[in-house]
Design an enzyme around this catalytic site. Sequence first.
Site, short mmCIF file in Angstrom:
data_model
loop_
_atom_site.label_atom_id
_atom_site.label_comp_id
_atom_site.label_asym_id
_atom_site.label_seq_id
_atom_site.Cartn_x
_atom_site.Cartn_y
_atom_site.Cartn_z
N ASP A 1 1.12 -1.16 0.07
CA ASP A 1 -0.24 0.55 0.09
C ASP A 1 1.15 1.13 -0.09
OD1 ASP A 1 -1.82 -1.93 0.38
OD2 ASP A 1 -2.88 -0.75 2.52
N HIS B 1 3.93 -2.17 3.13
CA HIS B 1 3.71 -1.01 2.16
C HIS B 1 5.39 -0.63 2.09
CE1 HIS B 1 0.72 -0.88 6.25
NE2 HIS B 1 0.05 0.24 5.10
#
Length: 211
Positions: free
Chosen positions: A31, A177
Amino acid sequence: MDKTIKLFNCLYPKFIWEMPPVEKVIYLTFDDGPIPEVTPFVLEILEKYNAEATFFCVGQNIEKHPDVFKQVIEKGHAVGNHTHSHIKGWRSPVETYISDFKNCDEQLGLLTDLKSKKLFRPPYGRITRKQAKVVRNTHEIIMWSVLTKDYDIRLSPEQCLERAIKATESGAIVLFHDSLKAQKNMRYALPQYLAHFSALGFKFKALHFDT
Ligand SMILES: [Zn+2]
């Protein structure tokens, strides 16, 4: 799957939290990118392990770094919408939220031709029922079953790896991430995570849902 995730799973049964555990497959997701400082590292390490993944991109980052976004696509990974400005669902009116979501879709659409169903992940995992209803008209909402907490600076890289390995089972959707905040833990945990599960015979696939 930890207790908090299980609870949310019950509250939002229409969201995707994990895939069927029918084979030794792990679904890695990243992400908050794409950014030049971190995303190319992820792409390189994924390639080393012949791993596919899914990148939930922030529209503003695609806008700023179209070349990095292009690399993600060219390597054959799946991409999904993570809103344009990483907006908080619970604090935003539906119209504002949906307009931000559509903005990101536009950024994604510029360079991609999505044959499978479009994917969306709400920033912070937070989205109201009203917002979700609109999003689900066009997108599958993808959550996760393994939260690595790579962004948590109180966790050491070793702890981050350990929690990721412990929580993973076949069909897991794992959240990492490609962000500046998470990179310290992620740069350590991801290669070891890939090495660990590759040795156990797991494959890493991108998320695809037929339209
Ligand atoms: Zn995010």
